[in-house]
Design an enzyme around this catalytic site. Sequence first.
Site, PDB file in Angstrom:
ATOM      1  N   ALA A 239     -33.488   6.288 -25.789  1.00 47.81           N
ATOM      2  CA  ALA A 239     -33.654   6.035 -24.352  1.00 47.81           C
ATOM      3  C   ALA A 239     -34.365   7.150 -23.616  1.00 47.81           C
ATOM      4  O   ALA A 239     -35.028   6.911 -22.595  1.00 47.81           O
ATOM      5  CB  ALA A 239     -32.284   5.782 -23.716  1.00 47.81           C
ATOM      6  N   GLY A 242     -35.025   7.281 -19.762  1.00 43.56           N
ATOM      7  CA  GLY A 242     -34.532   5.992 -19.287  1.00 43.56           C
ATOM      8  C   GLY A 242     -35.535   5.034 -18.717  1.00 43.56           C
ATOM      9  O   GLY A 242     -35.151   4.026 -18.120  1.00 43.56           O
ATOM     10  N   LYS A 244     -37.543   2.680 -20.038  1.00 48.67           N
ATOM     11  CA  LYS A 244     -37.411   1.299 -20.507  1.00 48.67           C
ATOM     12  C   LYS A 244     -35.994   0.772 -20.295  1.00 48.67           C
ATOM     13  O   LYS A 244     -35.795  -0.434 -20.110  1.00 48.67           O
ATOM     14  CB  LYS A 244     -37.857   1.188 -21.962  1.00 48.67           C
ATOM     15  CG  LYS A 244     -39.359   1.416 -22.122  1.00 48.67           C
ATOM     16  CD  LYS A 244     -39.821   1.188 -23.540  1.00 48.67           C
ATOM     17  CE  LYS A 244     -41.325   1.397 -23.649  1.00 48.67           C
ATOM     18  NZ  LYS A 244     -41.740   2.786 -23.373  1.00 48.67           N
ATOM     19  N   ASP A 308     -37.832   2.835 -28.938  1.00 47.21           N
ATOM     20  CA  ASP A 308     -39.009   3.438 -28.308  1.00 47.21           C
ATOM     21  C   ASP A 308     -39.284   4.703 -29.112  1.00 47.21           C
ATOM     22  O   ASP A 308     -38.871   5.798 -28.750  1.00 47.21           O
ATOM     23  CB  ASP A 308     -38.711   3.751 -26.835  1.00 47.21           C
ATOM     24  CG  ASP A 308     -39.957   4.123 -26.052  1.00 47.21           C
ATOM     25  OD1 ASP A 308     -41.060   4.073 -26.628  1.00 47.21           O
ATOM     26  OD2 ASP A 308     -39.828   4.481 -24.873  1.00 47.21           O
ATOM     27  N   CYS A 361     -46.166   4.644 -28.399  1.00 44.72           N
ATOM     28  CA  CYS A 361     -47.330   4.881 -27.539  1.00 44.72           C
ATOM     29  C   CYS A 361     -48.409   5.538 -28.388  1.00 44.72           C
ATOM     30  O   CYS A 361     -48.994   6.559 -28.025  1.00 44.72           O
ATOM     31  CB  CYS A 361     -46.973   5.728 -26.319  1.00 44.72           C
ATOM     32  SG  CYS A 361     -46.151   7.296 -26.684  1.00 44.72           S
TER      33      CYS A 361
END
Length: 431
Positions: A239, A242, A244, A308, A361
């Site tokens: 996370a 935070g 997303k 992520d 990313c």
Amino acid sequence: MTPAAHLSAAIEVLQLIGERRRPAQDVLKEWGVAHRFAGSKDRAQIASLVFDSLRKRASAAFVMGDESPRAILIGALREARGLSLASVASLFSGEGHAPAPLSEEERARYEGATLSNAPAHVQGDYPEWIASRLEAALGDQAAAEGAALAQRAPVDLRVNILKATRDEAQKKLAHLHPEPTLLSPLGLRIKPGADGRGPALSAEPAFVKGLVETQDEGSQLAALVCAAAPGEQILDLCAGGGGKTLALAAQTHNRGQIYAHDSDGRRLAPIFARLERAGARNVQVRAPRGGADVLADLEGRCDLVLIDAPCTGAGTWRRHPDAKWRLAAGAIALRLEEQSELLKEATRYVKTGGRIAYVTCSVLLEENENQIDAFLTAHPNFKALSAEETATRANLPELARFASRHGFGLRFSPFTAGTDGFFVSLMQRAV
């Protein structure tokens, strides 16, 4: 400070960045502390010159035939800012704190050098050693994608639908001239100013009250295609601050439960204030506690596990241009190992029929499609959802056109989508 003095300072900072091999922002901060005569506006101008130079480092050096900080800055004034030779020569006067006058060779190269026969890594402004990796992922678009990643990035905002509609938020920010993003139904985009800087959002009432959050449109799309539904049990396994998690809380309209976890509790520190500002009430923060298994109760319970993943950040080079020059092959190997472990860990928490959303990313093949391929080979009880199914489930069917040509997931990039570089793939556990 004069504009010419800003150039001298930028050359000095570029020299320090090369010597120290540290993030540009850190070096700029240290330079500012050591040169207190430089005001905030001066430091902003210097930072803008430094980042433009780092974005265009390869092409600027090629144009000028020299890789010195001075040459890179001069080349960037042409490649990034399009200044005329006369304008540059007037700044390089050698008077006061201005840089030394341009040499005849510098003048000739500035006016006459061309990139038409430059190799792809120069045209795309990325390190030569990573060219083969980018070409494997991006094919004959590698140089164009690199060039797009070398442009200044806009400021993208995600409208928090717990507190406002996009139209309402746009009106609140009308003085900043935001425009709706083309792909995300929740996004607003503010173009950078002439100096590359965005607005001071922390002073904007719409931001302070939680109507909007800064989030690149690509990151917004990655969260949206997770298709989080009200009532679901969701684990955000990495996370961080935070971003997303907040997006998922809004998608679920505060119904169901989201668990925000990160292996490094320090990265979670900003999330508490952000959750309060956003009005997100269905989030539990599960910070690590020594050797305790803080996620044990979630085993086999989650409808969605979001990874992520830590990655090279090769999709964010327009926001962090120094990162591409500091990246090393060893860092890629480390990230690949972390990503593989996270995918394996995620299987512990996904219930039958549940899904894993894997997001990076990065634009590199080995961090994206290759990871999914290896995961599916090792876990035959999972299947990858097609781009069409992923986009349709999110009620964004037009996103199917961003299907990866390498077989798994969706790819977004500044060249193809006008976003940062993002990859997202959804995998479902067999019923």
